[in-house]
Design an enzyme around this catalytic site. Structure first.
Site, mmCIF file in Angstrom:
data_model
loop_
_atom_site.group_PDB
_atom_site.id
_atom_site.type_symbol
_atom_site.label_atom_id
_atom_site.label_comp_id
_atom_site.label_asym_id
_atom_site.label_seq_id
_atom_site.Cartn_x
_atom_site.Cartn_y
_atom_site.Cartn_z
ATOM 1 N N HIS A 261 -4.081 34.679 -12.933
ATOM 2 C CA HIS A 261 -4.886 35.769 -12.456
ATOM 3 C C HIS A 261 -5.427 35.884 -14.606
ATOM 4 C CE1 HIS A 261 -8.390 38.068 -11.546
ATOM 5 N NE2 HIS A 261 -7.737 39.022 -12.507
ATOM 6 N N LYS B 214 1.023 35.600 -10.201
ATOM 7 C CA LYS B 214 0.170 35.707 -8.700
ATOM 8 C C LYS B 214 1.844 35.316 -7.985
ATOM 9 C CE LYS B 214 -4.583 34.018 -9.314
ATOM 10 N NZ LYS B 214 -5.483 33.079 -8.554
ATOM 11 N N ARG C 97 -2.444 27.073 -16.726
ATOM 12 C CA ARG C 97 -3.002 26.161 -15.393
ATOM 13 C C ARG C 97 -2.687 24.630 -15.616
ATOM 14 N NH1 ARG C 97 -7.997 29.853 -13.514
ATOM 15 N NH2 ARG C 97 -6.267 31.644 -12.614
ATOM 16 N N TYR D 206 -10.306 41.451 -5.383
ATOM 17 C CA TYR D 206 -10.508 40.409 -5.519
ATOM 18 C C TYR D 206 -12.362 40.591 -5.024
ATOM 19 C CZ TYR D 206 -7.048 36.968 -7.082
ATOM 20 O OH TYR D 206 -6.160 36.288 -7.895
ATOM 21 N N GLU E 51 -9.865 46.049 -13.795
ATOM 22 C CA GLU E 51 -8.939 45.746 -13.154
ATOM 23 C C GLU E 51 -8.127 46.126 -13.975
ATOM 24 O OE1 GLU E 51 -10.412 41.292 -12.333
ATOM 25 O OE2 GLU E 51 -8.850 41.645 -13.804
ATOM 26 N N ASN F 4 -3.165 28.753 -8.152
ATOM 27 C CA ASN F 4 -2.920 28.022 -9.750
ATOM 28 C C ASN F 4 -2.589 29.952 -10.296
ATOM 29 O OD1 ASN F 4 -4.531 30.169 -9.150
ATOM 30 N ND2 ASN F 4 -6.490 29.226 -9.708
#
Ligand code: DAT
Ligand code: MG
Length: 150
Positions: free
Chosen positions: A117, A11, A104, A51, A128, A114
């Site tokens: 993904h 991310k 994480r 999402y 995805e 965090n």
């Protein structure tokens, strides 16, 4: 049969913090195979698609703003058990609850930042991967050295 694949994304916070190589390295050293990777700044609309399962949650809007706030490293990793074990490498959603030794757990502090993904099951992995990549972006190759990897 196609070897199992999962969608993993670093991310914007992970990219900003210079953690790309650290994260890629953990998957690579485990023995999983990187079959697609690209840098992309997702639009907010794209983030909402990614999402969509969370659209009723109070943090949905902020989450989508965040995912579209800068470059993301989108990847497909392949290997036996990679969906489930990838989640293990990543650790619990809330970094306060992620075990030390996980990505994480070692590298993040708060749930809204965090850093990574990972698909949570076979169906979401397929969806995805299809959302982020075209089939021709996924490369099939074999390692040419003996390593236990295929
Ligand atoms: P995961 O990313 O572990 O699959 P998820 O799918 O439940 O977790 O949620 C997606 C992301 O949404 C998560 O990585 C961070 C954010 N998120 C989840 N729960 C949250 C919360 N209670 N407050 C803020 N952000 C949250
Ligand atoms: Mg999830």
């Amino acid at each position: 049969a196609q070897m199992e694949q999962t969608f993993i994304a670093i991310k914007p916070d992970g990219v900003q913090r210079g953690l790309i190589s650290e994260i890629v390295s953990r998957f690579e050293r485990k023995g999983f195979k990187l079959v697609a990777i690209k840098v992309v700044v997702p639009s907010k609309e794209f983030a909402q698609k990614h999402y969509h399962d969370l659209k009723e949650r109070p943090f949905f809007n902020g989450l989508c703003d965040f995912l579209s706030s800068g470059p993301v490293i989108a990847m497909v990793w392949e290997g036996e058990g990679v969906i489930k074990y990838g989640r293990k490498l990543i650790g619990a959603t809330d970094p306060q609850k992620s075990e030390p030794g996980t990505i994480r757990g070692d590298l993040a502090v708060v749930v809204g930042r965090n850093i990574i993904h990972g698909s949570d099951g076979p169906e979401t992995a397929k969806d995805e991967i299809n959302l982020w990549f075209k089939p021709e972006d996924l490369h099939q190759f074999r390692y040419l050295i003996k390593s236990g990897m295929s």
